[in-house]
Scaffold this motif. Structure first.
Motif, mmCIF file in Angstrom:
data_model
loop_
_atom_site.group_PDB
_atom_site.id
_atom_site.type_symbol
_atom_site.label_atom_id
_atom_site.label_comp_id
_atom_site.label_asym_id
_atom_site.label_seq_id
_atom_site.Cartn_x
_atom_site.Cartn_y
_atom_site.Cartn_z
ATOM 1 N N TYR A 152 49.289 49.392 41.018
ATOM 2 C CA TYR A 152 50.432 50.248 41.353
ATOM 3 C C TYR A 152 51.743 49.508 41.071
ATOM 4 O O TYR A 152 52.684 50.064 40.484
ATOM 5 N N LEU A 153 51.792 48.222 41.448
ATOM 6 C CA LEU A 153 52.979 47.401 41.193
ATOM 7 C C LEU A 153 53.241 47.254 39.700
ATOM 8 O O LEU A 153 54.381 47.405 39.236
ATOM 9 N N LEU A 158 51.350 57.808 38.916
ATOM 10 C CA LEU A 158 51.189 56.720 39.881
ATOM 11 C C LEU A 158 51.345 57.216 41.318
ATOM 12 O O LEU A 158 50.546 56.862 42.199
ATOM 13 N N ILE A 159 52.365 58.025 41.555
ATOM 14 C CA ILE A 159 52.633 58.498 42.915
ATOM 15 C C ILE A 159 51.517 59.408 43.406
ATOM 16 O O ILE A 159 51.146 59.382 44.586
ATOM 17 N N VAL A 166 58.360 57.691 51.157
ATOM 18 C CA VAL A 166 58.086 58.811 52.067
ATOM 19 C C VAL A 166 56.959 59.685 51.524
ATOM 20 O O VAL A 166 56.032 60.064 52.255
ATOM 21 N N ILE A 167 56.999 60.000 50.233
ATOM 22 C CA ILE A 167 55.988 60.887 49.663
ATOM 23 C C ILE A 167 54.628 60.208 49.584
ATOM 24 O O ILE A 167 53.595 60.802 49.930
ATOM 25 N N THR A 168 54.592 58.953 49.146
ATOM 26 C CA THR A 168 53.300 58.270 49.021
ATOM 27 C C THR A 168 52.652 58.039 50.388
ATOM 28 O O THR A 168 51.427 58.105 50.504
ATOM 29 N N THR A 190 53.048 68.860 44.252
ATOM 30 C CA THR A 190 53.872 69.684 43.371
ATOM 31 C C THR A 190 55.344 69.317 43.492
ATOM 32 O O THR A 190 56.096 69.457 42.525
ATOM 33 N N PHE A 191 55.769 68.847 44.654
ATOM 34 C CA PHE A 191 57.152 68.414 44.802
ATOM 35 C C PHE A 191 57.431 67.211 43.898
ATOM 36 O O PHE A 191 58.503 67.087 43.298
ATOM 37 N N VAL A 192 56.442 66.335 43.790
ATOM 38 C CA VAL A 192 56.601 65.162 42.926
ATOM 39 C C VAL A 192 56.875 65.588 41.486
ATOM 40 O O VAL A 192 57.681 64.965 40.783
ATOM 41 N N THR A 193 56.237 66.667 41.048
ATOM 42 C CA THR A 193 56.367 67.082 39.653
ATOM 43 C C THR A 193 57.741 67.639 39.312
ATOM 44 O O THR A 193 58.043 67.838 38.119
#
Length: 657
Positions: A27-28, A70-71, A155-157, A223-226
């Motif tokens: 991830y890093l 990644l997220i 926050v999302i992850t 879907t917010f990530v997209t």
């Protein structure tokens, strides 16, 4: 002397780091590639590339597809591997034989996973922060942009991770955890879409598009990530996600304490949830099957019912296979029969009662009513739809009464509307705001010609035009400039940009639109030319330039701009006119042109005065009695126009007598 136990067990945390730390490292590396390395490439690439990224306004626009990947993947995979000990009986027995309370074990694993997700983001943020000052990157992004990026990602992850942990507690198989984690994350948006579409099928007038146009992407963090590349993750979104993370953390801890060790290798760890999973899966597949067959069969009722049945069967037996871990489940049909019977009873009951479909508010209870053909006006996208584009409700009793009459007639024609659904050409979207603060929302797909007598007085009312026409929602101060463009290949355009010209043009057009009749609107729409108002922030309002706009036309003529603003006979080589029914012909220009040219007794027009009459009187509806092919000068471009008996020039009418 009692021994002291530290809050965190170092050996346990080291073991977790060794088994799952590789996910954090990958991830890093991914985040290093999309930000620090990408920024270095921008710095040492050509100037055009640098200028391109200068126009980007947030860090999510740097290799955005990789960031989304990644997220969306890292938190779920980390949760699956971190809590895999729950799904292997030997590992579960060993872990729970340690002198640690279940709550402490859970906190160790859950919090370690959070650290493994936060640490890569923090490292990348620190590196980019140093680069910002070292390389003077202020023209690319600000420190606020960097903090916004890191805060949003964290926050999302964390929500994705805890949601996956929650699913892991509910199941006893790692593969099932990974699949159900994404099902769980997509569920809010998926069930909303399926319910909206199917209620629109089952309940006449249900406003499915209203619900499908209300920022559905916000219902799921995936879907917010997209859309983060173009959408802002606001404070209220962050607060909601943090609250959801805390709630799911608490629920995960609660169910972890209740979980039996023997549930390892079970698809669903809690027996009482197995029925929920089975019938929930059947329900979702039923909705999906009904939606699919309704769409591909062009709303055929028989095929739609078949879709519901086959979808429910597939979902039911698939769930049974997952729960029993065998494909030999097709004799277990009793539960499916009972489920389908209950669903059928509920649907038939709702349809028979008709309490939703037939409910129309009384006029005395209505505060105002909004009538439009576009439910998208409720959609908000970071201010893209502003006051300019918002229709307003009507309050005059005459218009409320007229809308009620229209609504009642649509209900009276329910069977006709449903039978002729494929021929429908207009949506009526009605929103009643009641005096008690509630709203009644309905949407109907109908054939316009069946309701012209009811819609015409509404359309021609001053209040309707003032509340629905975009031109009345603009002031000249908002209009930067306006352009009148003629249709066709000639690129004829007139630009008005001085404040006085804009003011006069807008004033005259408002008068012309107010005087416009419903019949003229329907006949002349999409013909001749259009007027585009630029109102700033890449927003514009487009208005058809009707031949009936007399005041505006005379004003352009006085300014000697009319010839450049619209098509004239001088632009046309010749016109061929035919009489007949052309509505069933393939509406491509080639098919219509051939039919018109080969029509019996076709009329070829070359006289410029007659061509001018053709251009002034032509409409765009293929159902009209006369059709014409208009050939432009200097090329092969042509255009199809139509006339009805009322508007066709007299010399054409005489030719076909």
């Amino acid at each position: 002397m009692p021994s002291k136990m530290s809050l965190f067990n170092k050996e346990l945390m080291l073991q977790m780091g060794r088994s799952t730390g590789w996910i954090s490292v990958i991830y890093l590396l991914g985040l290093l590639f999309v930000l620090p390395i990408r920024i270095l490439l921008i710095l040492y690439s050509d100037s055009d590339n640098f200028l391109y990224y200068q126009s980007r306004n947030n860090l999510f626009q740097y290799d955005y597809e990789i960031q989304v990947f990644l997220i969306a993947i890292a938190p779920v995979i980390l949760a699956v591997f971190l809590f895999r000990f729950l799904h292997v009986k030997q590992a579960a027995d060993l872990m729970h034989s340690l002198p640690l309370k279940r709550s402490r074990i859970f906190h160790h694993y859950a919090l370690t996973g959070m650290v493994l997700l936060i640490l890569p983001v923090a490292i990348v943020t620190g590196i980019v922060y140093i680069m910002h000052f070292t390389y003077d990157l202020g023209s690319l992004f600000t420190i606020h942009d960097l903090l916004y990026w890191s805060g949003t990602v964290i926050v999302i992850t964390l929500l994705l991770y805890i949601a996956s942990v929650f699913v892991g507690i509910m199941t006893g198989i790692s593969v099932v955890q990974a699949v159900l984690a994404y099902v769980f994350l997509f569920f809010p948006i998926g069930i909303t879409v399926l319910l909206s579409y199917n209620l629109k099928i089952l309940l006449y007038g249900f406003p499915g598009d209203f619900f499908l146009n209300r920022q559905l992407e916000k219902l799921s963090p995936i879907t917010f990530v997209t859309v983060l590349e173009s959408r802002a993750f606001q404070w209220k979104d962050a607060v909601l996600y943090i609250v959801m993370t805390l709630v799911l953390y608490g629920l995960s801890l609660f169910f972890y304490k209740k979980r039996n060790l023997e549930s390892a290798s079970e698809a669903i760890a809690f027996p009482k949830l197995r029925s929920v999973f089975k019938y929930g899966t059947a329900f979702c597949f039923m909705l999906l099957g009904g939606s699919y067959f309704n769409d591909v069969s062009f709303k055929n009722l028989g095929w739609t019912l078949f879709g519901y049945g086959i979808g429910a069967g597939i979902g039911y037996f698939a769930a049974e296979m997952v729960l029993l871990k065998t494909w030999r489940v097709f004799t277990r049909i009793k539960g499916l029969v009972v489920y389908l019977a209950v669903i059928a009873f509920l649907v038939v009951g709702v349809q028979a009662l008709g309490f939703y479909e037939n409910r129309i508010p009384k006029q005395n209870d209505i505060k105002n009513v909004l009538l439009t053909d576009n439910p998208n006006f409720y959609m908000r996208y970071d201010g893209f739809y502003g006051d300019v584009f918002d229709p307003k409700p009507m309050k005059e009793p005459e218009n409320i009464d007229a809308v009620l009459k229209l609504h009642k007639q649509i209900l009276a024609n329910k069977k006709v509307n449903q039978q002729e659904n494929n021929k429908a050409d207009r949506d009526f979207f009605i929103v009643y705001e009641l005096k008690n603060g509630q709203k009644e929302v309905r949407q109907y797909r109908v054939m316009t010609r069946l309701y012209e007598d009811f819609y015409k007085p509404i359309y021609e009312s001053k209040e309707f035009k003032m509340t629905s026409k975009e031109i009345y929602m603009m002031s000249e101060k908002k209009v930067k400039y306006l352009q009148i463009r003629a249709n066709g290949p000639l690129n004829k355009v007139v630009t008005l940009s001085t404040p006085e010209d804009v003011r006069q043009a807008l004033s005259l057009l408002k008068e012309d639109v107010l005087a416009e009749t419903y019949d003229d609107h329907m006949y002349y729409t999409n013909g001749g030319a259009f007027i585009q108002f630029n109102v700033g922030k890449e927003q514009s309002v487009v208005l058809d330039y009707m031949p009936t706009y007399v005041k505006f036309t005379n004003w352009l003529k006085e300014k000697e701009m009319l010839e450049q603003a619209r098509l004239t006979a001088a632009d046309i080589s010749h016109v061929v006119v035919a009489k007949g029914d052309f509505s069933e012909i393939n509406d491509s220009d080639l098919g219509l042109e051939s039919a018109i040219e080969k029509s019996k007794n076709a009329l070829k027009i070359t006289d410029k005065g007659q061509i001018e009459q053709v251009l002034e009187k032509a409409g765009s509806n293929p159902r009209h009695e006369y059709a014409a092919v208009v050939y432009y000068n200097g090329g092969n471009f042509k255009e199809i126009m139509f006339f009805d008996e009322e508007h066709v020039p007299e010399f054409i009418k005489n030719h076909f007598k």
